[in-house]
Scaffold this motif. Structure first.
Motif, PDB file in Angstrom:
ATOM      1  N   ARG A 227       6.386 -99.491 -40.365  1.00 34.03           N
ATOM      2  CA  ARG A 227       5.474-100.622 -40.525  1.00 34.03           C
ATOM      3  C   ARG A 227       6.280-101.841 -40.947  1.00 34.03           C
ATOM      4  NH1 ARG A 227       2.783 -97.820 -38.072  1.00 34.03           N
ATOM      5  NH2 ARG A 227       0.610 -97.164 -38.354  1.00 34.03           N
ATOM      6  N   PHE A 228       5.967-102.987 -40.335  1.00 35.33           N
ATOM      7  CA  PHE A 228       6.711-104.216 -40.577  1.00 35.33           C
ATOM      8  C   PHE A 228       5.765-105.334 -40.980  1.00 35.33           C
ATOM      9  CE2 PHE A 228       9.000-101.603 -37.571  1.00 35.33           C
ATOM     10  CZ  PHE A 228      10.312-101.657 -38.021  1.00 35.33           C
ATOM     11  N   GLN A 229       6.304-106.271 -41.754  1.00 31.91           N
ATOM     12  CA  GLN A 229       5.512-107.451 -42.121  1.00 31.91           C
ATOM     13  C   GLN A 229       5.657-108.574 -41.098  1.00 31.91           C
ATOM     14  OE1 GLN A 229       7.661-106.390 -45.131  1.00 31.91           O
ATOM     15  NE2 GLN A 229       6.288-106.688 -46.859  1.00 31.91           N
ATOM     16  N   LEU A 230       6.720-108.507 -40.277  1.00 31.39           N
ATOM     17  CA  LEU A 230       6.975-109.562 -39.311  1.00 31.39           C
ATOM     18  C   LEU A 230       7.618-108.973 -38.069  1.00 31.39           C
ATOM     19  CD1 LEU A 230       7.100-112.624 -38.590  1.00 31.39           C
ATOM     20  CD2 LEU A 230       9.337-112.685 -39.724  1.00 31.39           C
ATOM     21  N   ALA A 231       7.079-109.335 -36.890  1.00 28.31           N
ATOM     22  CA  ALA A 231       7.665-108.926 -35.614  1.00 28.31           C
ATOM     23  C   ALA A 231       8.093-110.177 -34.855  1.00 28.31           C
ATOM     24  CB  ALA A 231       6.666-108.123 -34.785  1.00 28.31           C
ATOM     25  N   LEU A 232       9.307-110.156 -34.319  1.00 27.92           N
ATOM     26  CA  LEU A 232       9.851-111.242 -33.517  1.00 27.92           C
ATOM     27  C   LEU A 232      10.004-110.723 -32.094  1.00 27.92           C
ATOM     28  CD1 LEU A 232      12.627-112.302 -36.044  1.00 27.92           C
ATOM     29  CD2 LEU A 232      10.269-113.159 -35.899  1.00 27.92           C
ATOM     30  N   VAL A 233       9.318-111.355 -31.144  1.00 27.20           N
ATOM     31  CA  VAL A 233       9.253-110.834 -29.774  1.00 27.20           C
ATOM     32  C   VAL A 233       9.660-111.953 -28.825  1.00 27.20           C
ATOM     33  CG1 VAL A 233       7.843-109.605 -28.087  1.00 27.20           C
ATOM     34  CG2 VAL A 233       7.314-109.393 -30.532  1.00 27.20           C
ATOM     35  N   ASN A 234      10.955-112.055 -28.544  1.00 25.47           N
ATOM     36  CA  ASN A 234      11.453-113.082 -27.634  1.00 25.47           C
ATOM     37  C   ASN A 234      11.686-112.435 -26.272  1.00 25.47           C
ATOM     38  OD1 ASN A 234      12.424-115.449 -26.560  1.00 25.47           O
ATOM     39  ND2 ASN A 234      14.429-115.326 -27.542  1.00 25.47           N
ATOM     40  N   VAL A 235      10.586-112.160 -25.581  1.00 24.35           N
ATOM     41  CA  VAL A 235      10.615-111.438 -24.310  1.00 24.35           C
ATOM     42  C   VAL A 235       9.643-112.117 -23.350  1.00 24.35           C
ATOM     43  CG1 VAL A 235      10.253-109.214 -23.151  1.00 24.35           C
ATOM     44  CG2 VAL A 235      11.110-109.270 -25.512  1.00 24.35           C
ATOM     45  N   GLY A 254      -2.350-107.797 -42.075  1.00 29.27           N
ATOM     46  CA  GLY A 254      -1.959-109.108 -42.573  1.00 29.27           C
ATOM     47  C   GLY A 254      -0.586-109.542 -42.116  1.00 29.27           C
ATOM     48  N   GLY A 255       0.105-108.682 -41.356  1.00 31.04           N
ATOM     49  CA  GLY A 255       1.441-109.013 -40.876  1.00 31.04           C
ATOM     50  C   GLY A 255       1.418-110.059 -39.779  1.00 31.04           C
ATOM     51  N   LEU A 256       2.572-110.685 -39.564  1.00 29.86           N
ATOM     52  CA  LEU A 256       2.704-111.758 -38.588  1.00 29.86           C
ATOM     53  C   LEU A 256       3.626-111.352 -37.444  1.00 29.86           C
ATOM     54  CD1 LEU A 256       3.242-114.768 -41.038  1.00 29.86           C
ATOM     55  CD2 LEU A 256       1.128-114.192 -39.815  1.00 29.86           C
ATOM     56  N   ALA A 257       3.413-111.998 -36.300  1.00 30.66           N
ATOM     57  CA  ALA A 257       4.310-111.841 -35.155  1.00 30.66           C
ATOM     58  C   ALA A 257       4.591-113.220 -34.586  1.00 30.66           C
ATOM     59  CB  ALA A 257       3.698-110.939 -34.083  1.00 30.66           C
ATOM     60  N   VAL A 258       5.808-113.400 -34.068  1.00 31.33           N
ATOM     61  CA  VAL A 258       6.163-114.610 -33.327  1.00 31.33           C
ATOM     62  C   VAL A 258       6.564-114.170 -31.933  1.00 31.33           C
ATOM     63  CG1 VAL A 258       7.656-116.628 -33.184  1.00 31.33           C
ATOM     64  CG2 VAL A 258       6.946-115.762 -35.430  1.00 31.33           C
ATOM     65  N   ALA A 259       5.790-114.600 -30.944  1.00 32.03           N
ATOM     66  CA  ALA A 259       6.043-114.232 -29.548  1.00 32.03           C
ATOM     67  C   ALA A 259       6.564-115.452 -28.806  1.00 32.03           C
ATOM     68  CB  ALA A 259       4.763-113.718 -28.886  1.00 32.03           C
ATOM     69  N   SER A 260       7.761-115.345 -28.246  1.00 30.23           N
ATOM     70  CA  SER A 260       8.366-116.447 -27.505  1.00 30.23           C
ATOM     71  C   SER A 260       8.715-115.958 -26.097  1.00 30.23           C
ATOM     72  CB  SER A 260       9.599-116.971 -28.260  1.00 30.23           C
ATOM     73  OG  SER A 260      10.075-118.164 -27.679  1.00 30.23           O
ATOM     74  N   GLY A 261       9.510-116.755 -25.366  1.00 26.27           N
ATOM     75  CA  GLY A 261       9.810-116.414 -23.979  1.00 26.27           C
ATOM     76  C   GLY A 261       8.647-116.705 -23.049  1.00 26.27           C
ATOM     77  N   ILE A 262       7.733-117.571 -23.471  1.00 25.11           N
ATOM     78  CA  ILE A 262       6.495-117.822 -22.732  1.00 25.11           C
ATOM     79  C   ILE A 262       6.533-119.218 -22.119  1.00 25.11           C
ATOM     80  CG2 ILE A 262       3.981-117.961 -22.893  1.00 25.11           C
ATOM     81  CD1 ILE A 262       4.261-116.300 -25.537  1.00 25.11           C
TER      82      ILE A 262
END
Length: 300
Positions: A227-235, A254-262
């Motif tokens: 389990r993670f508090q933050l996911a970084l998804v540059n895909v 309550g965790g956050l994710a940042v999705a990039s590559g979009i």
């Protein structure tokens, strides 16, 4: 590509669009170093395939591929019968000669080789936070807009990053997980399906004296216990393979994710896929033609 004496032979050909994947798979099975889809049209695709200049015989290599080309639906095109020689060279050497450190807020990313890079090797100098990321691959020094967007989000989320467990999906050379650790994350796990990328991330890990966990594979490889508090998804979303629900399940409530590559023109569609996976959009950040989404897993 792997470098060997004698350079490479490239063959450019047209193939029916529905046979494109089959042709590339067959080429790789016969020893191709790689393939590049130059043009992809509804009816036909233009594909370039690379082999070592010296075929190894026994029906494989370039000679074997050309013998099977008609059966695979491909036709060589352009001059010299569709074949050309590509010299064996260091393609990134001109970039490395001109590479200079660059800044994103307090982060200073140095793409030079260790002998020329900034000191100290790992840590902070004054108010600067240093990362060494030698330009040994075409992508992964932190300068691309999709990566910069995530780094900007990390800086804005600095308080949330401190002490957090971070997941880096599609980690490439490890720049995002290394930056998260430098910003105070308690641990980071970095994943990539490209084994070569994991190798470069391991080299960057040693160079920066940081210790993210590295795994060649997809989020599925983590099972259900992490389990993670933050996911970084540059895909790029099309390459994510529907992993949005699995990534959501790896986040704590309550965790956050940042999705990039979009691409910005596809941002609404990407946000909808994440919404269906159970993450709500918090904000968008744009740079050039790219967009990053900040997402949150609801607390309940």
């Amino acid at each position: 590509m792997i470098e060997r004496p004698g350079g490479y032979r490239a063959c450019r050909l047209r193939v029916p669009a529905e046979l494109e994947d089959l042709l590339v798979a067959e080429a790789c099975a016969l020893g191709a170093l790689g393939a590049w889809v130059v043009e992809s049209e509804p009816v036909q695709s233009l594909v370039e395939v690379y082999f070592h200049a010296r075929s190894t015989g026994n029906g494989d290599g370039l000679a074997g591929f050309l013998e099977r080309l008609e059966l695979l639906g491909g036709v060589l095109v352009e001059e010299n019968g569709g074949l050309r020689t590509v010299e064996d060279r260091d393609w990134l050497e001109p970039y490395r000669r001109s590479a200079r450190p660059f800044r994103i807020g307090p982060l200073v990313l140095d793409p030079r080789e260790p002998a020329d890079a900034l000191e100290p090797a790992g840590g902070k100098a004054g108010g600067e936070i240093l990362l060494r990321l030698p330009a040994r691959r075409a992508f992964g020094t932190g300068s691309h807009a999709t990566t910069r967007l995530v780094l900007e989000e990390l800086l804005e989320l600095r308080e949330a990053v401190r002490g957090a467990a971070v997941l880096d999906v599609g980690c490439g050379t490890g720049v995002l997980s290394l930056a998260a650790l430098r910003l105070g994350a308690s641990r980071a796990v970095a994943l990539d399906c490209d084994v070569a990328a994991i190798g470069q991330a391991a080299a960057n890990r040693r160079l920066n004296q940081l210790d993210p966990g590295l795994l060649a594979g997809s989020p599925e490889a983590l099972g259900g216990s992490e389990r993670f508090q933050l996911a970084l998804v540059n895909v790029i979303p099309e390459q994510l393979g529907g992993e949005e629900p699995r990534i959501r399940n790896l986040l704590r409530a309550g965790g956050l994710a940042v999705a990039s590559g979009i691409l910005t023109e596809h941002a609404d569609a990407a946000a909808e896929r994440w919404r269906r996976a159970g993450l709500r959009e918090v904000r968008r950040r744009r740079l050039d033609e790219w967009t990053a989404l900040r997402l949150e897993r609801p607390a309940s």
